[in-house]
Design a protein around this motif. Sequence first.
Motif, PDB file in Angstrom:
ATOM      1  N   MET A   1       0.825  -1.208   0.000  1.00  0.00           N
ATOM      2  CA  MET A   1       0.000   0.000   0.000  1.00  0.00           C
ATOM      3  C   MET A   1       0.862   1.261   0.000  1.00  0.00           C
ATOM      4  SD  MET A   1      -3.223  -0.796  -0.114  1.00  0.00           S
ATOM      5  CE  MET A   1      -4.079   0.611   0.565  1.00  0.00           C
ATOM      6  N   VAL A   2       1.963   1.225   0.754  1.00  0.00           N
ATOM      7  CA  VAL A   2       2.865   2.379   0.780  1.00  0.00           C
ATOM      8  C   VAL A   2       3.476   2.612  -0.598  1.00  0.00           C
ATOM      9  CG1 VAL A   2       5.066   3.208   1.690  1.00  0.00           C
ATOM     10  CG2 VAL A   2       3.380   2.229   3.239  1.00  0.00           C
ATOM     11  N   CYS A   3       3.914   1.531  -1.246  1.00  0.00           N
ATOM     12  CA  CYS A   3       4.523   1.661  -2.576  1.00  0.00           C
ATOM     13  C   CYS A   3       3.520   2.215  -3.583  1.00  0.00           C
ATOM     14  CB  CYS A   3       5.042   0.305  -3.040  1.00  0.00           C
ATOM     15  SG  CYS A   3       6.451  -0.324  -2.098  1.00  0.00           S
ATOM     16  N   VAL A   4       2.311   1.668  -3.571  1.00  0.00           N
ATOM     17  CA  VAL A   4       1.283   2.136  -4.508  1.00  0.00           C
ATOM     18  C   VAL A   4       0.925   3.589  -4.215  1.00  0.00           C
ATOM     19  CG1 VAL A   4      -1.107   1.810  -5.237  1.00  0.00           C
ATOM     20  CG2 VAL A   4       0.382  -0.173  -4.929  1.00  0.00           C
TER      21      VAL A   4
ATOM     22  N   SER B   1      10.184   9.577  -8.641  1.00  0.00           N
ATOM     23  CA  SER B   1       8.974   8.905  -9.126  1.00  0.00           C
ATOM     24  C   SER B   1       9.319   7.620  -9.868  1.00  0.00           C
ATOM     25  CB  SER B   1       8.195   9.850 -10.043  1.00  0.00           C
ATOM     26  OG  SER B   1       8.999  10.250 -11.151  1.00  0.00           O
ATOM     27  N   LYS B   2      10.375   7.648 -10.675  1.00  0.00           N
ATOM     28  CA  LYS B   2      10.800   6.430 -11.376  1.00  0.00           C
ATOM     29  C   LYS B   2      11.211   5.361 -10.371  1.00  0.00           C
ATOM     30  CE  LYS B   2      14.669   4.626 -14.071  1.00  0.00           C
ATOM     31  NZ  LYS B   2      15.926   4.948 -14.786  1.00  0.00           N
ATOM     32  N   LEU B   3      11.985   5.759  -9.371  1.00  0.00           N
ATOM     33  CA  LEU B   3      12.427   4.799  -8.363  1.00  0.00           C
ATOM     34  C   LEU B   3      11.241   4.204  -7.618  1.00  0.00           C
ATOM     35  CD1 LEU B   3      14.947   3.574  -7.040  1.00  0.00           C
ATOM     36  CD2 LEU B   3      14.905   5.449  -5.396  1.00  0.00           C
ATOM     37  N   ALA B   4      10.243   5.029  -7.316  1.00  0.00           N
ATOM     38  CA  ALA B   4       9.056   4.534  -6.609  1.00  0.00           C
ATOM     39  C   ALA B   4       8.319   3.500  -7.453  1.00  0.00           C
ATOM     40  CB  ALA B   4       8.134   5.699  -6.269  1.00  0.00           C
ATOM     41  N   ARG B   5       8.223   3.733  -8.766  1.00  0.00           N
ATOM     42  CA  ARG B   5       7.508   2.770  -9.612  1.00  0.00           C
ATOM     43  C   ARG B   5       8.290   1.468  -9.746  1.00  0.00           C
ATOM     44  NH1 ARG B   5       4.950   3.381 -15.774  1.00  0.00           N
ATOM     45  NH2 ARG B   5       3.519   1.603 -15.489  1.00  0.00           N
TER      46      ARG B   5
ATOM     47  N   THR C   1       7.737  -0.503  -6.679  1.00  0.00           N
ATOM     48  CA  THR C   1       6.381  -1.042  -6.622  1.00  0.00           C
ATOM     49  C   THR C   1       6.243  -2.277  -7.494  1.00  0.00           C
ATOM     50  OG1 THR C   1       5.508   1.182  -6.216  1.00  0.00           O
ATOM     51  CG2 THR C   1       3.961  -0.485  -6.987  1.00  0.00           C
ATOM     52  N   VAL C   2       6.742  -2.206  -8.727  1.00  0.00           N
ATOM     53  CA  VAL C   2       6.638  -3.348  -9.645  1.00  0.00           C
ATOM     54  C   VAL C   2       7.388  -4.555  -9.088  1.00  0.00           C
ATOM     55  CG1 VAL C   2       7.273  -4.185 -11.928  1.00  0.00           C
ATOM     56  CG2 VAL C   2       6.284  -1.908 -11.672  1.00  0.00           C
ATOM     57  N   LEU C   3       8.601  -4.327  -8.592  1.00  0.00           N
ATOM     58  CA  LEU C   3       9.401  -5.438  -8.067  1.00  0.00           C
ATOM     59  C   LEU C   3       8.734  -6.083  -6.859  1.00  0.00           C
ATOM     60  CD1 LEU C   3      12.970  -3.884  -8.370  1.00  0.00           C
ATOM     61  CD2 LEU C   3      12.067  -5.797  -9.692  1.00  0.00           C
TER      62      LEU C   3
END
Length: 690
Positions: free
Chosen positions: A373-376, A423-427, A430-432
Amino acid sequence: MMRHLTSTFPKSGILLLGNSVQSLVPSTLISQAESLLEGHRIEEAIDLADQQRRKLQANVSVDEDEADELRYVYQRIGFQCFTETLFEDAGKNLFNGDLDPRVLVSYYPELRGSLFQASDTMDVYAGVAERMPSEASVDAIIVANLVRNYSPHLKPNTQTAPPTAELRKILGMAAVDMLEIFLRKCRTRRIVEGKRKADASYPVVDTVLAKIYAQAEKTKELYTLIQEAHSIVLSEIEPALKQTGQYNALCLLYKQTGDDESLLQVWAKLVEGEWTDDEIPNPTEDMLSLLTNSKNRTLTQKWGLWLTRRDPERGIRLLMPRETGKRPQRPEDDLSLLEQIRDANPAAGAQFLEYLVLQKRSSSRDLHTQLAMVCVAQVLAALEDQLISKLWRAKVSSYASSRSESRTTFFSYFASMTPDSPSKLARLKTVLFLQGSSMYDAELIRERLVPLKHILSLELAIVDGKLGNHHAALSAIVNDLHDSSSAEAYCTLGGDVIPSKVAQAICADAKLGLGLWAFGLNGKGRQKTVDANDVGLVKRKELLKILLEVYMSDEAASAERVALLVNSQAMNLDVVDVIPMVPAQWPLKVMSSFLARSFRRTVHARQEGRIVKAISAGQNLDVKDRTWLILREEGMVVEESLDEDDGDGADYDEKGGVIEKVASAPPNGQEEKTSVPWTAESDAASLHIT
């Protein structure tokens, strides 16, 4: 007449007459000194005492009685000077008289504090005690002296008149200076004489001397005193050091006594700006160093939380338990600490949550769901920026236009072609995590992703794969991302969108710092191909069939793309399932390769079956040939029925024939066995292999 010399008074003489006795006795040192002091001839009394001291020092051995007399005289002179506010002379003579320092300190109430108890006792000569100043403090002695000398000449009174007020201040400073010199000499004498046995006066001397240094801001002397062996009473010196801003000296004392809690409190006030001390340039680093080396977990957690409010990164490093060989924290303790960190700093709470899940490998489904939830939430917050939203949509479009040039997956394309940013790092995180973890609530995560499915198609496909919504997942990968490589990998890996090699290649980039985020994709058995078992093979065929349906459902589907899929996965596709899906208008050459390979594989399987059957028949004949002679020699044993049959003596064979009953049961009810010769069957028919 007779003259007699006594040993007590060697220079005295006794004269005996007929009817009288006369003696000539010289005056003693004490009587001479008392006489001089009564006549206020203080200088002469000092000279007398000094002469006697030099005589004693010249002797090889010192008579203790004479030494006591000398100490008495010096103390009498010292207190006489002290009464008359001749502080410099008073200090010298009191020191020469070996006065107990506590006696002199007792006249300085602002310095003695609570060093004395009601039960404390001190040895003082009776004659000295009778003539000691009766005033309670040195300030009272100064005031009494001023009144005696200047009243009533100064108006309105000696306490408020400017001249006497200034003189009172000067005399007070002189009294403190005298005490400082006296106490410093006491410490020096203690060190020189090497006295190791504890004395009740040591704490008084060291503590009062430290107070004087602190109040006079003699920092160098104060540090020297603290660094040497001392008996300073911390509770007494602490208020003085705080009042004068000597925080570094206070920290040194806390370190020596091992009072880490008080030491951290001082540093905390320096960090907050409540106190300042140039001698402590970086209190934050000092706190980190102490807490890092501390074995007190409670203390580390308390001040780690405090530090987290100001420096989340460093505070979190303190709160992450180190490998000390001790019993690890219980899961409930980790959860409690997580809540405290969140209350202190939400960003730090997210970092600690990552530590619990990624490094400590917590198996709590709740923690995994929280991290997901935090990642999303971080990704959704990033998409609120229109520039980021447009950039990510543009990446999907550019990947779709270049997909024919490369077999790179969309995830690899996004990681390599998108500029580095939070933002790129956050995505990427999240995907991983969504792909690597299988313990979060996928339904809950899907609800958060659906509103932005046109941008977060990759994330939504991963979650649909976790939920078993394979058609929806493959539709998102094929129709939204146009990523045929990931679609085929999805089928090959049984529902995983991101292959482990792709994830590990991205995490290997040191600039991104994603080494821990591929935790769920690094296991040996995590993403092995499903060919390893029959159940996986069936699932793989089902997924490929779904993928083919997704390809065919697109009216603008490319014949080349479908042909590429069926040709690469011909082993797992049945021609009977594929042919009905192919549009009638497609040319035969598109499917010719797949059909030829499928037919060839079918013929191969049939011929292989015939060969195996023929080989098996040959092996059976070989076994019969090798066992024929053995069975013939052994004969055959026929077991007869024990039951009496009421029928016609014939049994119905299940194979459809009627067999004769070989024999009936013997009269005595015992079973009878009869050997019957065995005749070999005719040779089997000739074997023809085509």
